[in-house]
Enzyme design. Structure first.
Site, mmCIF file in Angstrom:
data_model
loop_
_atom_site.group_PDB
_atom_site.id
_atom_site.type_symbol
_atom_site.label_atom_id
_atom_site.label_comp_id
_atom_site.label_asym_id
_atom_site.label_seq_id
_atom_site.Cartn_x
_atom_site.Cartn_y
_atom_site.Cartn_z
ATOM 1 N N ASP A 8 0.841 -1.254 0.070
ATOM 2 C CA ASP A 8 -0.148 0.040 -0.003
ATOM 3 C C ASP A 8 0.977 1.420 -0.071
ATOM 4 O O ASP A 8 2.099 0.913 0.147
ATOM 5 C CB ASP A 8 -1.069 0.032 1.182
ATOM 6 C CG ASP A 8 -0.255 -0.332 2.490
ATOM 7 O OD1 ASP A 8 0.881 -0.430 2.548
ATOM 8 O OD2 ASP A 8 -1.024 -0.843 3.593
ATOM 9 N N ASN A 59 -7.501 -2.846 14.186
ATOM 10 C CA ASN A 59 -8.919 -3.176 13.871
ATOM 11 C C ASN A 59 -8.892 -4.252 12.941
ATOM 12 O O ASN A 59 -10.251 -4.548 12.338
ATOM 13 C CB ASN A 59 -9.473 -2.106 13.228
ATOM 14 C CG ASN A 59 -8.913 -1.671 11.764
ATOM 15 O OD1 ASN A 59 -7.949 -2.176 11.563
ATOM 16 N ND2 ASN A 59 -9.534 -0.407 11.579
ATOM 17 N N HIS A 106 -7.204 -4.838 10.172
ATOM 18 C CA HIS A 106 -6.843 -4.517 8.774
ATOM 19 C C HIS A 106 -5.648 -5.173 8.431
ATOM 20 O O HIS A 106 -4.520 -5.322 9.001
ATOM 21 C CB HIS A 106 -6.867 -2.791 8.352
ATOM 22 C CG HIS A 106 -5.827 -2.072 8.863
ATOM 23 N ND1 HIS A 106 -5.920 -0.984 9.673
ATOM 24 C CD2 HIS A 106 -4.733 -2.217 8.737
ATOM 25 C CE1 HIS A 106 -4.786 -0.572 9.975
ATOM 26 N NE2 HIS A 106 -3.786 -1.113 9.142
ATOM 27 N N GLU A 160 -9.494 -1.805 5.353
ATOM 28 C CA GLU A 160 -10.201 -1.657 6.415
ATOM 29 C C GLU A 160 -11.362 -2.436 6.651
ATOM 30 O O GLU A 160 -11.977 -2.933 5.767
ATOM 31 C CB GLU A 160 -10.651 -0.198 6.508
ATOM 32 C CG GLU A 160 -9.395 0.796 6.487
ATOM 33 C CD GLU A 160 -8.721 1.098 7.799
ATOM 34 O OE1 GLU A 160 -8.809 0.210 8.573
ATOM 35 O OE2 GLU A 160 -8.539 2.111 8.036
HETATM 36 C C1 GLP Z 1 -0.653 0.298 8.867
HETATM 37 C C2 GLP Z 1 -0.102 -0.431 7.271
HETATM 38 C C3 GLP Z 1 -0.399 -2.050 7.706
HETATM 39 C C4 GLP Z 1 0.309 -2.469 9.033
HETATM 40 C C5 GLP Z 1 -0.569 -1.846 10.100
HETATM 41 C C6 GLP Z 1 -0.050 -2.057 11.477
HETATM 42 O O1 GLP Z 1 -1.522 1.185 8.675
HETATM 43 N N1 GLP Z 1 -1.060 -0.152 6.322
HETATM 44 O O2 GLP Z 1 0.299 -2.580 6.534
HETATM 45 O O3 GLP Z 1 0.383 -3.704 9.124
HETATM 46 O O4 GLP Z 1 -0.986 -0.543 9.729
HETATM 47 O O5 GLP Z 1 0.947 -1.258 11.629
HETATM 48 P P1 GLP Z 1 2.200 -1.440 12.926
HETATM 49 O O6 GLP Z 1 2.836 -2.578 12.358
HETATM 50 O O7 GLP Z 1 2.980 -0.168 12.848
HETATM 51 O O8 GLP Z 1 1.169 -1.701 14.135
#
Ligand code: GLP
Length: 250
Positions: free
Chosen positions: A68, A137, A139, A144
């Site tokens: 992404d 959440n 995702h 989402e």
């Molecule tokens: C972000 C990314 C995800 C990631 C998630 C968790 O928004 N788009 O790919 O896995 O949130 O992030 P973190 O590893 O900082 O908890």
């Protein structure tokens, strides 16, 4: 099928995850890696860089596609996911940068940006190993919670909780982009293998719901229950709810 490995802490989770990526690159030097951003994979990337520096890994034949990118951020913006990937991994290994793909955050035409990215995923011949983090959440990428699963790359409106969670990387919350381009669920599920990593208590509920709850677009990662080859590497804190409900993992 889902296999879960329990790591005692973030460091062990990172090492084990890096080991799986190491094996993939060693067994298939021209593989396609699906890569992820966020704080969770940073330690695994650091470990891969270390092994590369020791001469144990060669990324020269590897292609990568990232999950992404924020809409509206250029690759030079230090909050963009392209910048993150360069700084945390690509700048330190011998991957051919022209073979590293991230959605084009500067393409304002969402339909065009998403169609182009789907085309890239097709043209690289599909993903051998997809690395995933998980949002609080549930995702994955930026898929989402929603009423339906989105199959391919699409533009999403980020939820308030995701904006809040990601605000820690930005100077002001107003600076967090409200939209992103993300691979869809079909893109992710088409990967031959999936490696999901999670750390910390704040992922415990999402991980439990994803792996043992109902399969629903309201918990996007729950779709992984239908994939034939998923490895989860998580630390004790992230697994705490699962262990509480289902007993100690063997
Ligand atoms: C972000 C990314 C995800 C990631 C998630 C968790 O928004 N788009 O790919 O896995 O949130 O992030 P973190 O590893 O900082 O908890």
């Amino acid at each position: 099928m889902i296999t879960i490995y329990k790591a005692k802490d973030y460091q062990e989770m990172s090492r084990r995850a890096a080991n799986i990526i190491f094996a993939q690159v060693t067994l298939k030097p021209d593989c396609v890696l699906g890569l992820a951003t966020g704080s969770t994979p940073v330690g695994a990337y650091r470990q891969l860089v270390e092994w590369y520096e020791k001469g144990e890994l060669d990324f020269s034949g590897v292609t990568s596609v990232n999950l992404d990118e924020y809409k509206g951020l250029s690759g030079d913006n230090d909050q963009s996911y392209r910048y993150f990937m360069n700084r945390n991994l690509f700048d330190h290994i011998n991957i051919d940068k022209s073979r590293t793909f991230v959605p084009d955050g500067l393409e304002g035409d969402s339909e065009k940006a998403c169609a182009e990215y789907n085309q890239i995923i097709r043209s690289v011949g599909g993903i051998d190993l997809q690395l995933l983090g998980i949002g609080g959440n549930g995702h994955i990428g930026f898929n989402e919670p929603a009423e339906a699963f989105e199959p391919e790359t699409h533009c999403v409106d980020l939820t308030e909780s995701t904006i809040q969670a990601n605000a820690r990387f930005f100077e002001r919350i107003e600076d967090v982009p409200k939209q992103a381009y993300t691979m869809g669920i079909k893109n992710i599920m088409s990967a031959k293998k999936i490696l999901l990593i999670a750390t910390g208590e704040n992922k415990a509920e999402a991980l439990y719901q994803s792996l043992y709850g109902k399969i629903t677009p309201k918990v996007p990662a729950s779709i992984l229950q239908l994939h034939k080859d998923v490895t989860v590497v998580a630390d004790e804190a992230a697994l705490s709810r699962i262990i509480k409900e289902r007993g100690e993992l063997v």
